[in-house]
Write a protein that holds these residues in place. Sequence first.
Motif, PDB file in Angstrom:
ATOM      1  N   THR A  19       0.823  -1.210   0.000  1.00 20.20           N
ATOM      2  CA  THR A  19       0.000   0.000   0.000  1.00 20.20           C
ATOM      3  C   THR A  19       0.857   1.258   0.000  1.00 20.20           C
ATOM      4  N   LEU A  20       1.923   1.255   0.781  1.00 19.29           N
ATOM      5  CA  LEU A  20       2.815   2.414   0.825  1.00 19.29           C
ATOM      6  C   LEU A  20       3.501   2.637  -0.520  1.00 19.29           C
ATOM      7  N   ARG A  21       3.861   1.565  -1.197  1.00 18.69           N
ATOM      8  CA  ARG A  21       4.467   1.705  -2.527  1.00 18.69           C
ATOM      9  C   ARG A  21       3.495   2.354  -3.502  1.00 18.69           C
ATOM     10  N   LEU A  22       2.240   1.910  -3.452  1.00 12.36           N
ATOM     11  CA  LEU A  22       1.232   2.491  -4.337  1.00 12.36           C
ATOM     12  C   LEU A  22       1.029   3.970  -4.029  1.00 12.36           C
ATOM     13  N   MET A  23       1.036   4.308  -2.742  1.00  6.76           N
ATOM     14  CA  MET A  23       0.885   5.710  -2.359  1.00  6.76           C
ATOM     15  C   MET A  23       2.056   6.541  -2.861  1.00  6.76           C
ATOM     16  N   LEU A  24       3.253   5.998  -2.726  1.00  6.27           N
ATOM     17  CA  LEU A  24       4.436   6.720  -3.190  1.00  6.27           C
ATOM     18  C   LEU A  24       4.380   6.915  -4.703  1.00  6.27           C
ATOM     19  N   ASP A  25       3.922   5.885  -5.415  1.00  8.00           N
ATOM     20  CA  ASP A  25       3.780   5.993  -6.875  1.00  8.00           C
ATOM     21  C   ASP A  25       2.763   7.066  -7.256  1.00  8.00           C
ATOM     22  N   ASP A  26       1.766   7.269  -6.386  1.00  9.89           N
ATOM     23  CA  ASP A  26       0.736   8.279  -6.649  1.00  9.89           C
ATOM     24  C   ASP A  26       1.150   9.673  -6.180  1.00  9.89           C
ATOM     25  N   GLY A  27       2.376   9.783  -5.681  1.00 12.69           N
ATOM     26  CA  GLY A  27       2.871  11.084  -5.260  1.00 12.69           C
ATOM     27  C   GLY A  27       2.489  11.484  -3.856  1.00 12.69           C
ATOM     28  N   ILE A  28       1.981  10.543  -3.064  1.00 11.55           N
ATOM     29  CA  ILE A  28       1.604  10.843  -1.678  1.00 11.55           C
ATOM     30  C   ILE A  28       2.852  10.781  -0.805  1.00 11.55           C
ATOM     31  N   GLU A  29       3.154  11.851  -0.112  1.00  7.48           N
ATOM     32  CA  GLU A  29       4.375  11.917   0.690  1.00  7.48           C
ATOM     33  C   GLU A  29       4.126  11.681   2.171  1.00  7.48           C
ATOM     34  N   VAL A  30       2.943  12.053   2.649  1.00  2.00           N
ATOM     35  CA  VAL A  30       2.601  11.890   4.063  1.00  2.00           C
ATOM     36  C   VAL A  30       1.227  11.250   4.153  1.00  2.00           C
ATOM     37  N   VAL A  31       1.072  10.293   5.076  1.00  2.00           N
ATOM     38  CA  VAL A  31      -0.209   9.619   5.236  1.00  2.00           C
ATOM     39  C   VAL A  31      -0.521   9.487   6.721  1.00  2.00           C
ATOM     40  N   SER A  32      -1.773   9.691   7.078  1.00  2.00           N
ATOM     41  CA  SER A  32      -2.191   9.533   8.470  1.00  2.00           C
ATOM     42  C   SER A  32      -2.558   8.078   8.725  1.00  2.00           C
ATOM     43  N   SER A  33      -2.651   7.705   9.999  1.00  4.63           N
ATOM     44  CA  SER A  33      -3.059   6.337  10.329  1.00  4.63           C
ATOM     45  C   SER A  33      -4.490   6.082   9.860  1.00  4.63           C
ATOM     46  N   ARG A  34      -5.323   7.126   9.851  1.00  3.54           N
ATOM     47  CA  ARG A  34      -6.691   6.964   9.361  1.00  3.54           C
ATOM     48  C   ARG A  34      -6.694   6.653   7.870  1.00  3.54           C
ATOM     49  N   GLY A  61      -0.184  14.248  14.871  1.00  4.58           N
ATOM     50  CA  GLY A  61      -0.721  15.428  14.214  1.00  4.58           C
ATOM     51  C   GLY A  61      -0.206  15.634  12.805  1.00  4.58           C
ATOM     52  N   ARG A  62       0.822  14.880  12.420  1.00  6.17           N
ATOM     53  CA  ARG A  62       1.375  15.036  11.074  1.00  6.17           C
ATOM     54  C   ARG A  62       1.240  13.761  10.247  1.00  6.17           C
ATOM     55  N   GLY A  63       1.347  12.609  10.880  1.00  9.84           N
ATOM     56  CA  GLY A  63       1.233  11.355  10.153  1.00  9.84           C
ATOM     57  C   GLY A  63       2.583  10.727   9.869  1.00  9.84           C
ATOM     58  N   TYR A  64       2.592   9.841   8.896  1.00 11.01           N
ATOM     59  CA  TYR A  64       3.793   9.083   8.563  1.00 11.01           C
ATOM     60  C   TYR A  64       4.384   9.580   7.250  1.00 11.01           C
ATOM     61  N   ASP A  65       5.696   9.739   7.243  1.00 13.05           N
ATOM     62  CA  ASP A  65       6.400   9.999   5.998  1.00 13.05           C
ATOM     63  C   ASP A  65       6.390   8.694   5.201  1.00 13.05           C
ATOM     64  N   VAL A  66       5.728   8.694   4.056  1.00 14.10           N
ATOM     65  CA  VAL A  66       5.512   7.457   3.302  1.00 14.10           C
ATOM     66  C   VAL A  66       6.833   6.807   2.905  1.00 14.10           C
ATOM     67  N   SER A  67       7.753   7.588   2.385  1.00 11.22           N
ATOM     68  CA  SER A  67       9.037   7.040   1.946  1.00 11.22           C
ATOM     69  C   SER A  67       9.829   6.468   3.115  1.00 11.22           C
ATOM     70  N   ALA A  68       9.841   7.186   4.233  1.00  7.04           N
ATOM     71  CA  ALA A  68      10.594   6.729   5.403  1.00  7.04           C
ATOM     72  C   ALA A  68       9.987   5.456   5.979  1.00  7.04           C
ATOM     73  N   LEU A  69       8.655   5.416   6.089  1.00  7.91           N
ATOM     74  CA  LEU A  69       8.001   4.229   6.634  1.00  7.91           C
ATOM     75  C   LEU A  69       8.193   3.036   5.705  1.00  7.91           C
ATOM     76  N   LEU A  70       8.157   3.288   4.414  1.00 12.83           N
ATOM     77  CA  LEU A  70       8.399   2.226   3.442  1.00 12.83           C
ATOM     78  C   LEU A  70       9.798   1.643   3.628  1.00 12.83           C
TER      79      LEU A  70
END
Length: 227
Positions: A19-34, A61-70
């Motif tokens: 899921t994180l890979r797909l988000m990164l491919d879509d240009g999403i840089e930060v994602v919340s737990s929700r 309050g900021r969420g997860y850095d998608v690239s870092a969490l990946l």
Amino acid sequence: MPTDIPAVVVDRLPHYLRTLRLMLDDGIEVVSSRELGEALGTTPAQIRKDLSYFGRFGKQGRGYDVSALLGDLTRILGLERSWPVVLVGVGRLGRAIITYPGLTPEGFHVRAAFDADPGVVGSNVDSVPVRPASEMERFIRDEEIEIAILATPGDVAQDVIDRLVACGIRGILNYAPMTPHVPNGITVRTIDPVQALQTMTFYLRDSEDEEDLLPKRKRGRRNNSRR
């Protein structure tokens, strides 16, 4: 890896990774737990609890850095390196596994396949050499391979598993229709499409068949209570 981490949590990590890979491919840089929970079909609390087993991730309050969490999950799963793999059993299923295009991009490389059939030995499947089963132990030791994929008939699978464990295999992906028995410290994952379909049909039963699921004595008590 710590032994107190529930297996179900580890089993969910590859889903997080995809899921994180797909988000990164879509240009999403930060994602919340929700948002991550919605994408995975689970709750924000479950996301936070799963990740807490492995450390602290993200900022409140900021969420997860998608690239870092990946990157963190890639390291946690041991996927920052390539894993050589052997396959045992070069029938139709074994051939399909070897030619499956999804293994190599994820770092799993089938180095050799083994079979007892002289008609198969000496051939190549998608450039993977098929060697005689008698050479299996030496090859695994020489190449220091730790993962094996088992695609043999069920009646010979346990014997093959015993041989694999004895020569240093620590992880087995089992496609044989049987229940493997291995010593502590050996990880086995069994994939049985028939069993998966059999559990699925339980949920597809008609509601009118619900009575058939009850033991006879309990069913009788329920019928008596309706009188």
